[in-house]
Scaffold this active site. Sequence first.
Site, short mmCIF file in Angstrom:
data_model
loop_
_atom_site.label_atom_id
_atom_site.label_comp_id
_atom_site.label_asym_id
_atom_site.label_seq_id
_atom_site.Cartn_x
_atom_site.Cartn_y
_atom_site.Cartn_z
N GLU A 136 41.52 50.82 35.79
CA GLU A 136 42.33 51.25 37.10
C GLU A 136 43.41 49.81 37.27
O GLU A 136 42.99 48.50 36.93
CB GLU A 136 41.25 50.81 38.51
CG GLU A 136 40.74 52.07 38.33
CD GLU A 136 39.99 52.18 39.82
OE1 GLU A 136 40.28 51.53 40.91
OE2 GLU A 136 38.74 52.64 39.79
N GLU B 282 32.79 50.52 39.42
CA GLU B 282 32.71 49.10 39.87
C GLU B 282 31.37 48.83 40.67
O GLU B 282 31.09 48.28 41.68
CB GLU B 282 33.82 49.03 41.19
CG GLU B 282 35.53 49.21 40.66
CD GLU B 282 36.35 49.03 41.77
OE1 GLU B 282 35.83 49.24 42.88
OE2 GLU B 282 37.51 48.78 41.41
#
Length: 482
Positions: free
Chosen positions: A381, A179
Amino acid sequence: MNKKDILPVDFMWGGATAANQYEGAWDVGGKKASTADVMTGGTHTNPRRITKHIEEGVYYPSHEAVDFYHHYKEDIKLFAEMGFKCFRMSIAWSRIFPNADDRVANEEGLQFYDNVFSELKKYNIEPVVTISHYEAPFALTEKYNGWVSREVIDHYVKYCNTLFTRYKDVVKYWITFNEINSLMVPAGAFLAGALLIDDSGAFNNTTIDSSQMRFQALHHQLVASAKAVDLAHKINPNFKVGCMINYSLGYASTCNPKDIVKAQKHDQINNMICGDVHVRGEYPAFTKRYFEENNIKIETAEADQETLKNGCVDFYTFSYYKSHVVGTRPEGDETQGNVFGGFKNPYLKATDWGWQIDPEGLRYVLNHVYDRYKIPMMVVENGLGAVDVVEKDGTINDDYRIEYLKGHIEQMKEAVYDGVELIGYTPWGCIDIVSASTGEMKKRYGFIYVDKDNDGKGTLNRWKKKSFGWYQKVIATNGEEL
Ligand code: BG6
């Protein structure tokens, strides 16, 4: 979506974790503190604290986490039983280079991952390895204030070189940073190891921010990522290296053109800057104006442009949990999410932690990103953080989790039918692990329950939830039976 055989036969079903939330053994086998190891426990309403040193008597959830370090054989066996084709995990940098500038890598740390990879191999589970998932040796913060300093690039490349060389024949899929675009928002500063100092000279990442520092740190990570991709391809041309974007889907709150432009800007800045640098090897045109208007002046080196061009990723991965609304403030409150928040969408329900559930949004993102980049994609995810109740007979009937995942898998299939090249799906926290945002254990995502509570108490025993059998069937039928 009833179309048969929509997912490719070699679709990579699996699950995802991160070392700092899963592994524990924070000071075992030569490992030293990482940035995650100085984050205290917290709750939904009581934020985690960052401490400058490990404080006596304070609870740090990452220190033991759920002790994958000593349970890896048992856990991998359970993953294999579910039928995992792949397993996303991360390597704890401070297990390999405890002080970051160590001349040689810590052999005991490397050996631990040798063991994990050979255990995975036993069951034909392909590792998907994140090189830095929200952590770095804390020594880098002490010495350089983390990624704010350009010197960290060389430390990261040295670390990558060690991993790529050591695991050349056992790992094929790598992800450079988790991320990476979380640095777009103030909370991202410490995720890049940077401590912010307030006027009194005390460090304070809670109420102050420096977008200048964050974007400088981000630039260093992007350059480091590109160098890693280039190096990986030189060490083993068969390596596949991906980026990982925390996809922030912000719908326009009304059809007022002003809101549409706001939503477009939100997407460009939060998602596309990092996506474009990774995939196209250059900052997109709109970055210039954003930097100018926000008074951000990045220091770059002459070679950076070329470095970015030479380090384009092979595949695009992202996390997707929720969506929100941006633009004119609609009726109602703000909503929360992993790092990015916005306004509430009246059409959607939310989890107990206020993240709005939006399966269709996943189809939207897959199409939107694939249209732009046309490279293979992986959802690394996705999942539902919820409180699970253990019944007297030991069962955990997590139908809400099944419903969440089912909805998202259905939309993934729609996207594949739309033409998206989707190669894998690894739901988050396939076994219960520590929550990154709150440090809690009670915010659970797993198919496997771990007996541990928010205060760190519990036997660490593992047992299967209802969703375990459900996911096993999903994998066995390649997503046909949901
Ligand atoms: C993602 C992170 O943003 O969200 C994970 O990559 C994190 O590390 C996950 O755990 C879920 O967030 P949380 O706060 O519920 O653990």
